[in-house]
Design a protein around this motif. Structure first.
Motif, mmCIF file in Angstrom:
data_model
loop_
_atom_site.group_PDB
_atom_site.id
_atom_site.type_symbol
_atom_site.label_atom_id
_atom_site.label_comp_id
_atom_site.label_asym_id
_atom_site.label_seq_id
_atom_site.Cartn_x
_atom_site.Cartn_y
_atom_site.Cartn_z
ATOM 1 N N UNK A 1 7.059 17.582 49.130
ATOM 2 C CA UNK A 1 6.337 16.690 48.224
ATOM 3 C C UNK A 1 7.299 15.724 47.540
ATOM 4 N N UNK A 2 8.453 16.228 47.100
ATOM 5 C CA UNK A 2 9.443 15.371 46.452
ATOM 6 C C UNK A 2 9.952 14.303 47.405
ATOM 7 N N UNK A 3 10.149 14.660 48.664
ATOM 8 C CA UNK A 3 10.601 13.696 49.663
ATOM 9 C C UNK A 3 9.577 12.586 49.857
ATOM 10 N N UNK A 4 8.310 12.950 49.919
ATOM 11 C CA UNK A 4 7.261 11.941 50.088
ATOM 12 C C UNK A 4 7.116 11.064 48.849
ATOM 13 N N UNK B 1 14.086 16.039 52.166
ATOM 14 C CA UNK B 1 13.176 17.088 51.707
ATOM 15 C C UNK B 1 12.222 17.582 52.767
ATOM 16 N N UNK B 2 12.034 16.799 53.825
ATOM 17 C CA UNK B 2 11.151 17.265 54.900
ATOM 18 C C UNK B 2 11.707 18.480 55.618
ATOM 19 N N UNK C 1 21.558 28.928 52.034
ATOM 20 C CA UNK C 1 20.697 28.233 51.081
ATOM 21 C C UNK C 1 21.345 26.938 50.601
ATOM 22 N N UNK C 2 22.662 26.965 50.392
ATOM 23 C CA UNK C 2 23.359 25.768 49.932
ATOM 24 C C UNK C 2 23.328 24.670 50.995
ATOM 25 N N UNK C 3 23.513 25.041 52.245
ATOM 26 C CA UNK C 3 23.473 24.050 53.315
ATOM 27 C C UNK C 3 22.075 23.450 53.432
ATOM 28 N N UNK C 4 21.044 24.280 53.337
ATOM 29 C CA UNK C 4 19.672 23.755 53.362
ATOM 30 C C UNK C 4 19.441 22.797 52.196
ATOM 31 N N UNK C 5 19.937 23.161 51.026
ATOM 32 C CA UNK C 5 19.812 22.272 49.881
ATOM 33 C C UNK C 5 20.565 20.972 50.073
ATOM 34 N N UNK D 1 19.105 17.153 50.114
ATOM 35 C CA UNK D 1 19.614 16.204 49.119
ATOM 36 C C UNK D 1 20.215 14.961 49.752
ATOM 37 N N UNK D 2 20.906 15.132 50.898
ATOM 38 C CA UNK D 2 21.722 14.033 51.395
ATOM 39 C C UNK D 2 21.327 13.475 52.756
ATOM 40 N N UNK D 3 20.661 14.241 53.588
ATOM 41 C CA UNK D 3 20.452 13.827 54.973
ATOM 42 C C UNK D 3 19.064 13.225 55.154
ATOM 43 N N UNK D 4 19.015 11.963 55.523
ATOM 44 C CA UNK D 4 17.733 11.308 55.785
ATOM 45 C C UNK D 4 17.289 11.711 57.187
ATOM 46 N N UNK D 5 16.460 12.722 57.252
ATOM 47 C CA UNK D 5 16.111 13.335 58.524
ATOM 48 C C UNK D 5 15.289 12.406 59.403
#
Length: 391
Positions: free
Chosen positions: A13-16, A25-26, A228-232, A236-240
């Motif tokens: 939701x935050x990503x959208x 966030x996706x 969990x940190x890598x997923x976060x 946060x940083x990777x525009x998927x």
């Protein structure tokens, strides 16, 4: 695990809402896929162990009652708004509602080249629901065939090979024009679901081997925070869904499998070590409550509300508050009026109970009870949870 679902839904939701603040966030969808594979397979192998078979009719009935009615309400409302109102956000959206309701949104999006067109309108996010539904149709049949013909060790080997096949396929077909095909395809995203399935099968295969489960618990506990940190960091940083130098080809080939493995690491510690700090954090009552009752509804409703809010030309902060508040209101109504009554009916079709039944399906089923403090308590906890009727 309900808390993990809440975090994943919040990331999407935050990503959208603000892709500039949480561009990746996706990845929450990828986390959902792994959770779904794990939970569904846990339920299926539990039933197979208890009864010696998997009743497909009961499985499909439970899935229908859990997932379809809430989506039909959403699609029906969008179609009504498209046909009976002049709202610009829903103009011509009856076709999008039909495609979403028939679980083919991912196929439509996979066939598009360049930028996505407006075919799916205010319901583009239903592509992930279509992928899961297609998986739910195929996987129980395949698993029943494997369990009926092979040893559990052989089943693990076959499913492990299945997990690698989508990555190979993505490598074979990757180019810039195949991005939509890869991102939306059931066959190209199946490894994320299958990794969750494989984890469930591993835990089932080792259910009587306390030493092996203890080793998994130890290593999962050591790696869970890193995973969990890598997923976060990805969120946060990777525009998927956009081109970012060399990240896009890597993500669209190996990245989907990598995030599934990271999610499986987190799932393993949530299942095997209830005292792990990450488990305690995700079990916080607000997270668990939202994940159990509202995460499915939040995912369903946030995008149509966002599409409508986008036509109002509000400042971003006000738009975000409107979307979040509207999504919570509609998700709450969906849970109270549609989902909860049908969850009760679904219990008539529930043959096998699982030690993880509190996380059945996409958003949970009943309030969670106690979980085994030690992996060796697996069978006792399973029996106790059945007696407790999972709420």
């Amino acid at each position: 695990m309900d808390g993990l679902r809440a975090v994943a839904a919040g990331a999407v939701i935050a990503c959208h809402l603000r892709p500039d603040l949480l561009p990746g966030g996706s990845v929450g969808v990828d986390v959902f896929f792994a959770i779904s594979g794990f939970v569904i397979t846990t339920l299926l192998v539990d039933e197979f162990e208890r009864t010696g078979r998997i009743r497909l009719r009961r499985f499909y009935t439970r899935r229908f009652l859990r997932l379809v009615p809430a989506l039909m309400v959403l699609c029906g409302l969008v179609a009504l708004l498209a046909l009976a109102t002049p709202l610009r956000a829903f103009e011509g959206q009856w076709l999008a509602a039909l495609l979403a309701a028939t679980y083919v949104a991912n196929i439509v999006r996979a066939g598009q080249s360049g930028s996505y067109d407006n075919t799916m309108g205010s319901l583009p996010h239903t592509w992930s629901l279509a992928v899961e539904e297609q998986f739910y149709l195929a996987w129980p049949i395949a698993l029943r065939a494997l369990l009926g013909r092979l040893t559990s060790r052989a089943v693990l080997a076959v499913v492990g090979a299945f997990c690698l096949a989508p990555t190979v396929l993505r490598l074979l077909i990757w180019d810039d024009d195949a991005a939509h095909r890869i991102y939306n395809g059931f066959d190209t995203r199946a490894d994320q679901l299958l990794v969750g399935c494989l984890l469930a099968l591993v835990l089932w295969h080792l259910r009587d081997d306390e030493a092996a489960l203890a080793r998994i618990r130890t290593w999962a506990g050591r790696l869970a925070w890193v995973a969990a940190a890598v997923l976060g960091l990805v969120a946060w940083r990777l525009r998927i869904t956009g081109w970012v130098d060399g990240w896009t080809p890597a993500w669209y080939t190996f990245g989907f499998l990598a995030v599934a493995l990271l999610t499986a690491t987190v799932l393993a510690v949530l299942v095997l070590d209830r005292r792990h700090p990450l488990n305690l954090l995700l079990a916080l009552p607000p997270l668990a409550w939202v994940g159990q009752r509202l995460s499915y509804g939040l995912y369903l409703w946030h995008y149509p509300i966002l599409a409508y809010a986008g036509t109002l030309h509000l400042v971003p902060q006000v738009e975000a508050m409107l979307v979040v508040a509207g999504a919570f209101v509609m998700a709450g109504l969906s849970y109270l009026v549609v989902e909860r009554p049908l969850l009760r009916r679904k219990q008539r079709y529930t043959l096998a109970r699982s030690p993880y039944c509190a996380v059945e399906g996409d958003v949970g089923c009943e309030p969670p009870g106690r979980r085994p403090a030690r992996s060796g308590d697996y069978r006792q906890a399973e029996h106790r949870r059945r007696l407790d009727s999972c709420g």
